[in-house]
Scaffold this motif. Structure first.
Motif, PDB file in Angstrom:
ATOM      1  N   ALA A   9       0.850  -1.192   0.000  1.00  0.00           N
ATOM      2  CA  ALA A   9       0.000   0.000   0.000  1.00  0.00           C
ATOM      3  C   ALA A   9       0.879   1.233   0.000  1.00  0.00           C
ATOM      4  O   ALA A   9       1.846   1.314   0.763  1.00  0.00           O
ATOM      5  N   LEU A  10       0.531   2.198  -0.876  1.00  0.00           N
ATOM      6  CA  LEU A  10       1.355   3.411  -0.971  1.00  0.00           C
ATOM      7  C   LEU A  10       0.458   4.635  -1.082  1.00  0.00           C
ATOM      8  O   LEU A  10      -0.483   4.664  -1.876  1.00  0.00           O
ATOM      9  N   ASP A  11       0.761   5.642  -0.263  1.00  0.00           N
ATOM     10  CA  ASP A  11       0.055   6.925  -0.315  1.00  0.00           C
ATOM     11  C   ASP A  11       1.050   7.960  -0.818  1.00  0.00           C
ATOM     12  O   ASP A  11       1.995   8.312  -0.105  1.00  0.00           O
ATOM     13  N   VAL A  12       0.842   8.418  -2.053  1.00  0.00           N
ATOM     14  CA  VAL A  12       1.803   9.319  -2.690  1.00  0.00           C
ATOM     15  C   VAL A  12       1.385  10.771  -2.504  1.00  0.00           C
ATOM     16  O   VAL A  12       0.375  11.214  -3.073  1.00  0.00           O
ATOM     17  N   GLY A  13       2.128  11.516  -1.716  1.00  0.00           N
ATOM     18  CA  GLY A  13       1.852  12.936  -1.525  1.00  0.00           C
ATOM     19  C   GLY A  13       2.858  13.782  -2.287  1.00  0.00           C
ATOM     20  O   GLY A  13       3.807  13.254  -2.869  1.00  0.00           O
TER      21      GLY A  13
ATOM     22  N   VAL B 189      -1.331  -4.468  -5.318  1.00  0.00           N
ATOM     23  CA  VAL B 189      -0.788  -3.170  -4.930  1.00  0.00           C
ATOM     24  C   VAL B 189      -1.917  -2.148  -4.964  1.00  0.00           C
ATOM     25  O   VAL B 189      -2.705  -2.132  -5.916  1.00  0.00           O
ATOM     26  N   GLY B 190      -2.002  -1.329  -3.928  1.00  0.00           N
ATOM     27  CA  GLY B 190      -2.944  -0.214  -3.900  1.00  0.00           C
ATOM     28  C   GLY B 190      -2.175   1.077  -3.790  1.00  0.00           C
ATOM     29  O   GLY B 190      -1.204   1.176  -3.032  1.00  0.00           O
TER      30      GLY B 190
ATOM     31  N   GLY C  86      -6.212   3.158   3.309  1.00  0.00           N
ATOM     32  CA  GLY C  86      -7.150   3.103   2.185  1.00  0.00           C
ATOM     33  C   GLY C  86      -6.502   2.433   0.982  1.00  0.00           C
ATOM     34  O   GLY C  86      -7.129   1.627   0.282  1.00  0.00           O
ATOM     35  N   ALA C  87      -5.215   2.734   0.762  1.00  0.00           N
ATOM     36  CA  ALA C  87      -4.484   2.097  -0.341  1.00  0.00           C
ATOM     37  C   ALA C  87      -4.390   0.587  -0.119  1.00  0.00           C
ATOM     38  O   ALA C  87      -4.442  -0.200  -1.075  1.00  0.00           O
TER      39      ALA C  87
END
Lengths: 316, 316
Positions: B10-14, B68-69, B287-288
């Motif tokens: 899971a990855l959160d890209v900012g 992957v999310g 969430g991801a």
């Protein structure tokens, strides 16, 4: 051999009058009539009047409709009229509205009009749009993912009371600067009459008047609408905005300046197209016909209907 | 014998950093790490950095995640990052983000955080609510009928730019009186610094300060938020409003006055409850993880997970 009746009874119940009709499975309006809503006689009298009207309409057919669809104001679920302040209703089961023993489906008045514009009218093919009838008051039907959206408890769409001018004039609801208090047809007439020192005035006069006071009142209505539609666009990203109700008859005098200001109020995104409603005052009754066919187990009906009532209303 | 891998990446890209993790099918965060987003190096460098980060995280597992999310900014569909102004992206297929050959699902950053709050956090059990993280900027995730709602084209939720004070201060977006220009954490700090003649200031200082200028700036932020939340409530009738992001750390100093003003701005309906977000800065990554499990064909996962990160963020 059983035979499915070829029509439903459709009724749009307003505070002043009820518009009723018989609508076939091909979308042909076999009959349409209007009766007064006996609101002054109390909640029960209105229910009785609806029951009588439905019975009368059915009798004019073969007495045996496939279903009944009913658009009513207030808080409503498919099978209960939960609450309507202006009619004094609380928790009235759908079956109370007829003694014909056929299935009944209820819908919220504005959202039932939105359903009709979505399936039969200006919103055909758009899954996400706003239907905004501007009349005596202002409330919207939000079409979301292909269906009218009621919110968590059925109170959605109160765009008439969003605070467009937070320090503005007081609205009848008690709040300040509500869209409705600047931009409804009633408000446009009332505000012009007040400022011009007239007994009363109609919005239609204000729209076409050269009087600087009328121009100012109309300009404020347009500005209030543009702010509300910019807000709706930023929040809900609609594919289009469909304007209906009496004020939309103003045509380009309404659409052109609202479109210009809406574009101006949006910086990083395009404005959605503004379109006139296609079904006029019949939207509620036609939406009720769709509900009637749902009650009859035919939710598939509507998409292939060819309804064009823009030229002449069915119910006058 | 085939074996389903027991975790997803899971990855959160900012815009500044990327938060990554490995999350099991029981919702256990097996690992979490943070890396900088090499935004200055251009669009392709960010894609490469994501690919490397995903590879590294997967390797730390058994090298073979179930899916992957990825939460990314801008306009996004499940299988394409369509447009991201701040990263310079256009039409990047989901598969470009990994060379592992496993299924990938993309989500919009704020709406992916809203998905997490909906399934795992403060919005559990609510089908219709607003998730509003208040940080450097302000954008909302609208949960509608149980799922984050993107609008007609994916641009919904821009509540930070609705005109709460139509004649107000100019926003960085070019418009006037946007919510964000009064109530984001960055704006609260900036407005106080400007008025007090300071080099700079943080929102945290403003919230607790006795300085009349600070009190005024905070009061205007609260007023702007109350107006925006009243508007949201009237339009969408949410079951609750969940406030998150850095500014929500202000706690009662934020929640109490906003609640009071929101009630005051609504006349004919109750205000929805205001609740703090439950997942903090991990909402996007969690969430991801839900998206990663959807990619892996397990959309059922999440509801039974027991995640409580309010006390201590997973990714620091």
């Amino acid at each position: 051999m059983s035979h499915t009746p070829a029509y439903v009874v459709a009724l749009d119940v307003g505070g002043t009058s009820m518009k009723g009709g018989l609508v076939s499975e091909n979308g042909v309006v076999l009959l349409s009539e209007r009766r007064p809503t006996p609101r002054a006689d109390g909640p029960e009298a209105v229910v009785t009047a609806i029951r009588d009207f439905i019975g009368h309409l059915a009798e004019t057919g073969d007495g045996n409709p496939a279903g009944v669809g009913l658009a009513v104001p207030g808080l409503v679920s498919e099978d209960t009229a939960l609450y309507a302040a202006n009619l004094g209703w609380r928790d009235i089961p759908a079956q109370d509205f007829t003694d014909l023993g056929v299935p009944v489906v209820l819908g919220h008045d504005v959202r039932t009009g939105g359903l009709a514009e979505s399936v039969l009218g200006a919103g055909r093919g758009a899954a996400d749009f706003l239907f905004l009838p501007i009349g005596t008051g202002i409330a919207g039907a939000m079409i979301v993912d292909g269906a009218p959206y009621g919110g968590a408890a059925g109170w959605s769409g109160e765009i008439g009371h969003i605070p467009v001018f937070p320090d503005g004039e007081q609205c009848a609801c008690g709040q300040y600067g509500c869209l409705e208090t600047y931009a409804s047809a009633a408000s446009v007439g009332r505000r012009y009459a007040q400022r011009a020192g007239l007994e009363n005035a109609k919005a239609e006069q204000v729209v076409v008047s050269d009087d600087p006071i009328a121009i100012e009142v109309w300009d404020e209505a347009v500005e209030a609408l543009s702010l509300a539609l910019a807000t709706y666009t930023l929040l809900l990203d609609p594919a289009m905005i469909v304007l209906g109700g009496g004020l939309s008859q103003a045509g380009p005098a309404l659409f052109d300046p609202v479109r210009t200001r809406l574009v101006k109020r949006l910086s990083f995104r395009e404005a959605p197209p503004l379109l006139p409603a296609a079904l006029g005052v019949d939207a509620g009754m036609l939406g009720a016909a769709l509900l009637g066919w749902r009650a009859a187990g035919r939710p598939d009906l509507g998409a292939s209907w060819d309804v064009d009532v823009r030229a002449a209303p069915l119910v006058s």
